[in-house]
Design a protein around this motif. Sequence first.
Motif, short mmCIF file in Angstrom:
data_model
loop_
_atom_site.label_atom_id
_atom_site.label_comp_id
_atom_site.label_asym_id
_atom_site.label_seq_id
_atom_site.Cartn_x
_atom_site.Cartn_y
_atom_site.Cartn_z
N GLY A 230 0.84 -1.18 0.00
CA GLY A 230 0.00 0.00 0.00
C GLY A 230 0.88 1.23 0.00
N LEU A 254 -4.85 0.07 4.52
CA LEU A 254 -6.05 -0.20 3.72
C LEU A 254 -5.70 -0.29 2.23
N LEU A 255 -4.75 0.52 1.79
CA LEU A 255 -4.31 0.46 0.40
C LEU A 255 -3.62 -0.87 0.11
N THR A 257 -4.34 -3.71 1.64
CA THR A 257 -5.44 -4.69 1.55
C THR A 257 -6.12 -4.61 0.19
N LYS A 258 -6.32 -3.40 -0.29
CA LYS A 258 -6.95 -3.21 -1.60
C LYS A 258 -6.09 -3.80 -2.71
N ASN A 262 -7.18 -6.79 -5.27
CA ASN A 262 -7.13 -6.59 -6.72
C ASN A 262 -6.33 -7.70 -7.39
#
Length: 268
Positions: A230, A254-255, A257-258, A262
């Motif tokens: 992230g 959070l980035l 995790t994103k 993806n």
Amino acid sequence: MNISEIMTTTVSTITSDKSVSFAAEKMNAYSTDALVVVDHGELMGVVTSRQLRSTHPNRIVADAMNVLPIRISPEDDVWETHALLQEHDDELLLVMNEEELVGVVTREDVQLKVAEFIDPLTGLYRAPYIQYMGEKLLRKGKPFHMLFIDVNDFGKINKRYGHPFGDDVIRMFSAALSEWQSNGDTYLCRYAGDEFVLITTASDEWVKECMETIDKPTPINDVMVSAAVGHLDGFREPDFFDKPLREHIARASLLSTKAKMNKESMQL
């Protein structure tokens, strides 16, 4: 954590014209391994027990002392002082408030304090280190990149190969990340478990290369290991200096995790 929190204000001194044997006796009497050399109120240097042992006892302190000891400020942080000591062999550091000697700190003092914040498995600093360094950069108004790095499928690795193997993965992955610390103001810690945080003021190109390398699966003991990253760009983030570091770490997490989600969706 500043040097002021670990320094001592009790300073044992000696004049440069005293004999080496007298200096050794004074060190024994004060249970110290170093003395600050002061002549007529003027700071001349430092003499250590190691220097005394390599000098004939009939010589004088001036012949044995270090005339260019490391001088630091009470506001200097412990971690940067520790890094400084890796480049020098000084045993005693002088703590100066401008030109005034306000205390001393030993190499051992610094090492013991730093050891409290080192992760025993990886040898990396733990979370308080990155918290301190990040907050320091924010106070100085210096933008930085933050990478929140999360090893992919680490739970599955532990279950399939066992926790000792998982420890090997963390150690080797940490060693690979450590190679990226040599560029300018770059700071790395093992944040928790299989998560790491890297803060750097390096260029966009350097950060891009770093992220691409971390993202690429790497064989560790014949097992392919990769990580989700992230990236929070403090050079472009709105209101970057109005937010606490804790919020930046949460956002980068959070980035990460994103990015992981993806990648998983692309593999379906």
